[in-house]
Structures are given as structure tokens and as C-alpha cells.
Design an enzyme around this catalytic site. Structure first.
Site, mmCIF file in Angstrom:
data_model
loop_
_atom_site.group_PDB
_atom_site.id
_atom_site.type_symbol
_atom_site.label_atom_id
_atom_site.label_comp_id
_atom_site.label_asym_id
_atom_site.label_seq_id
_atom_site.Cartn_x
_atom_site.Cartn_y
_atom_site.Cartn_z
ATOM 1 N N HIS A 213 96.301 55.582 -33.552
ATOM 2 C CA HIS A 213 96.989 56.004 -34.779
ATOM 3 C C HIS A 213 96.398 57.254 -35.422
ATOM 4 O O HIS A 213 96.230 57.310 -36.651
ATOM 5 C CB HIS A 213 96.980 54.856 -35.788
ATOM 6 N N ASP B 30 103.846 43.419 -30.049
ATOM 7 C CA ASP B 30 103.103 44.627 -30.401
ATOM 8 C C ASP B 30 103.537 45.715 -29.421
ATOM 9 O O ASP B 30 102.711 46.455 -28.909
ATOM 10 C CB ASP B 30 101.591 44.359 -30.292
ATOM 11 N N HIS C 123 104.377 53.047 -41.072
ATOM 12 C CA HIS C 123 103.821 51.764 -40.648
ATOM 13 C C HIS C 123 104.032 50.664 -41.704
ATOM 14 O O HIS C 123 103.174 49.796 -41.900
ATOM 15 C CB HIS C 123 102.322 51.930 -40.370
ATOM 16 N N ARG D 283 98.278 54.039 -29.260
ATOM 17 C CA ARG D 283 96.961 54.175 -28.613
ATOM 18 C C ARG D 283 97.019 55.203 -27.486
ATOM 19 O O ARG D 283 98.024 55.298 -26.774
ATOM 20 C CB ARG D 283 96.526 52.811 -28.060
ATOM 21 N N GLU E 106 108.014 50.414 -36.057
ATOM 22 C CA GLU E 106 107.449 51.781 -36.024
ATOM 23 C C GLU E 106 108.257 52.657 -35.053
ATOM 24 O O GLU E 106 108.000 52.678 -33.848
ATOM 25 C CB GLU E 106 105.981 51.737 -35.602
HETATM 26 C C1 G6D Z 1 96.802 46.254 -34.224
HETATM 27 O O1 G6D Z 1 97.748 46.462 -32.027
HETATM 28 C C2 G6D Z 1 98.053 46.512 -33.418
HETATM 29 C C3 G6D Z 1 98.621 47.865 -33.743
HETATM 30 O O2 G6D Z 1 99.846 48.044 -33.049
HETATM 31 C C4 G6D Z 1 98.851 47.944 -35.252
HETATM 32 O O3 G6D Z 1 99.402 49.200 -35.574
HETATM 33 C C5 G6D Z 1 97.530 47.724 -35.959
HETATM 34 O O4 G6D Z 1 96.998 46.465 -35.630
HETATM 35 C C6 G6D Z 1 97.703 47.751 -37.475
HETATM 36 O O5 G6D Z 1 95.797 47.104 -33.779
#
Ligand code: G6D
Length: 352
Positions: A105, A252, A179, A80, A313
Site C-alpha cells: 500500500h 482479500d 480503502h 502488495r 478497493e
Molecule cells: C491486510 O491483506 C490485508 C490487506 O489487503 C488490507 O488492505 C490490510 O490488511 C488493511 O493486510
């Protein structure tokens, strides 16, 4: 070793092909020219049962309608970016705010949503694919024409390597990753809460309520973020640590490796006996335990639910984390962005 291909679907009238790489040791990897998506990785468990260990769909339209980045390349910048903007040499670059007001992303039309040119690779020791995409100057707000090449190679040691290479004609940022959501139980028989993760990372990035790094590095020692001696992923899911709760009762987070250079991450599933040994040249890895996966859809016949997969990731530090001791993810015209992450699978549990 061999590679086969089959028509998987169409997008914008372009054919989406699924390629399957097969080695001589019982492993195969399937992927698409659409966002270099890894759709399946088939590997044996301790009893020799060959099963799928990543989350993916059987139909292409599910990737368009439902995918939370299953198996795809993420770019130009993974993660982000606050308020969807960053500053380069005093110039403000405004990106797509695809997660209002922030950028996630690579944006709405990020690397995860485009067709990549593809060509097969066969060597004496590996079979694979070379993918290429030109991201035009200004795409999703990023400066510079960026030419990116990604190479997938599968060898007979049950190892898939992903090599990223990018060149630009203007100063820009690049921070690529894959991912994939791993689930070593095989064909999603169980979730990942009993998976054990081991890596040498003594700090992690604190997140704010938007899940954006605050710029503070927190010590991992004696917290659910300390994986030095192996830790069940469920310890973060059951944890009252504010950062685990904030992330949706799990992880996360950017886990920052203790040492520079190549680092190793080990993920094991005791019941199946499978181990994933990942190596990377990147300074950190975002550990995401699919805390928000619950949904009214199925994944290869299994109902979407939280913790059904775990993402590792590998990537650079986020752009607004310009610390002198951390190289930002900047790329100049006279430089080449290069990174390699490898995924080696064993049908027995190992530790490092
Ligand atoms: C959520 O916060 C997570 C991200 O890190 C992830 O990549 C995404 O889902 C798929 O937004």
C-alpha cells in the site's frame, strides 16, 4: 448543499481539518486533508434513520496509531509488491519493505500518511473537495515526481464520486484506490457477514501465502468467488476453499470484472434496507472482508472485530501481473492517469 470544516488534530505541526459535505437528500460525507481519509458517511436506512456506514475514528491520534487504512487513499501503488521491488525498462526499483520482505500500500510514508492540500468545490449540482499531493522522485522508492489530484464530489442523488488524476515526469507506476470499510447496518450495529455482494466477475487472482498474486487467474464459477447472482459475504468466511482459508477465512482478493469499461458492484444489507451501488472504470476490485480486524481497541465505541467492515478497493492489476490482455499500472510522462469510482447509496435493497 453545504460544506463545513473543523480542526480535527495536528500532524508534524500541520493542522488536520475535517470537512463535512452535506446534500439536500439527507446524506453527508466527512473527510480529512490527512490522506483524504473518509471518516463518516451518514445515510438513511429504510425507516429514515440516518446512520454512519463506514469505519472511522473520532480522534485523530487513533488514525496515527491504530488505523488499518480506514477510509484513506492508498498509493502510489495499492496492494502488495513482492520483495518490494519491480523492474521498469530493465531498471530495478527498490521500494520500502514496510511488510518485510514485501511492499504494501505505497510503503511506510505512502499516500495514506500525508497531508494533502485541499480546496473546496461548489457547483450547481454538487459540493466537494479537491486534494493535491506532490510525491517527490524516489519517495518510498518510486521513480518520478508524481503530481496527484483527487476530487470528492457529493450530489443530491446520494452519490459520492472520487476522481483520481496523476501526472509524472518519469516513467513510473500508479495504482490508486480508496480503502473505506463499509458496514451498511448503520453505526456498526452488526458485522458484514449478512451483506450480499453482487458483481459480474468471472475470474480472480490466486494469492500465495504472503497474500501476493501468483499471476494465475482462477475461474470464479461455482466457487465462493462467484458473485454474479449475489452472494452472502459469510459464504467466504465459512468456506473451506483454500483461497478463503489462506486469506484468513474470508476474502482479500482481486476480483476481475468480466467486461472492460465501466462496471457495477452492488452491496446490500437486508435488515437495514441499505444498498451501496458502486461504479468504476477500473478492471478489478479487491474485496477485503476485514479478516484481521480483531484488536484491543474500539471503533466509534464498538470493539474491533473481524468482518466489522468490507473494503471494495477498485484498482488496476498489480504491477507484476504484466499480461498482454491486462494493462499494467504504468504511467509515462506524456500520459495522464485518470480513474473514477462512484458510491451511490439507497435506503432500499436493489439488485442490478
Ligand atoms: C491486510 O491483506 C490485508 C490487506 O489487503 C488490507 O488492505 C490490510 O490488511 C488493511 O493486510
Amino acid at each position: 448543499m453545504k460544506m463545513t470544516d473543523t480542526l480535527f488534530g495536528h500532524t508534524n505541526d500541520e493542522p488536520v481539518m475535517e470537512y463535512t459535505l452535506v446534500n439536500d437528500s439527507g446524506m453527508s460525507v466527512s473527510c480529512l486533508n490527512y490522506s483524504c481519509t473518509i471518516t463518516k458517511i451518514l445515510v438513511p436506512d429504510r425507516c429514515g434513520n440516518i446512520e454512519n456506514v463506514v469505519l472511522g475514528f473520532d480522534q485523530f491520534f487513533d488514525y496515527l496509531d491504530l488505523s488499518p487504512y480506514f477510509g484513506c487513499v492508498v498509493g502510489r501503488a495499492a496492494g502488495r509488491i513482492r520483495n518490494a521491488e519491480f523492474t521498469l525498462d530493465g531498471e530495478s526499483c527498490q521500494l520500502t519493505a514496510n511488510e518485510e520482505p514485501n511492499h504494501l500500500h505505497g510503503g511506510k510514508k505512502g499516500f495514506h500518511s500525508v497531508i494533502w492540500k485541499s480546496e473546496p468545490i461548489e457547483t450547481e449540482s454538487a459540493v466537494g473537495l479537491k486534494f493535491f499531493y506532490r510525491s517527490k522522485d524516489g519517495e518510498e522508492g518510486y521513480p518520478g515526481n508524481l503530481d496527484t489530484t483527487i476530487i470528492y464530489l457529493l450530489n443530491n442523488q446520494n452519490e459520492l464520486s472520487i476522481t483520481y488524476e496523476a501526472r509524472t515526469d518519469q516513467k513510473t507506476i500508479v495504482n490508486l484506490t480508496n480503502h473505506s470499510y463499509f458496514n451498511l447496518s448503520g453505526n456498526l450495529k452488526r458485522d458484514c457477514s449478512e451483506h450480499v455482494l453482487q458483481l459480474d466477475g468471472d475470474r480472480f487472482l490466486e494469492l500465495d501465502s504472503d497474500l501476493i498474486p501468483t499471476g494465475r487467474l482462477l475461474e470464479a464459477a461455482n466457487t465462493p468467488f462467484d458473485f454474479k447472482h449475489g452472494r452472502l459475504l459469510k459464504s467466504g468466511m465459512k468456506s473451506s476453499h483454500p483461497q478463503n482459508v489462506l486469506a484468513g477465512n474470508g476474502y482479500d482478493h482481486h476480483l476481475v470484472f468480466s467486461k472492460k469499461g465501466e462496471n457495477t458492484v452492488v452491496l446490500t444489507d437486508k435488515e437495514s434496507g441499505r444498498t451501496l451501488l458502486m461504479t468504476t472504470d477500473q478492471p478489478c476490485v479487491v474485496l477485503y472482508t476485514a479478516n484481521h480486524l480483531e484488536g484491543l481497541y474500539s471503533i466509534s465505541g464498538v470493539r474491533a472485530r473481524n468482518y466489522l467492515g468490507v473494503c471494495l478497493e477498485t484498482q488496476g492489476l498489480p504491477i507484476d501481473f504484466n499480461q498482454p490482455h491486462f494493462p499494467a499500472t504504468l504511467l509515462n510522462p506524456d500520459e495522464v492517469y485518470r480513474s473514477t469510482t462512484t458510491y451511490r447509496f439507497f435506503s432500499k435493497t436493489i439488485g442490478v
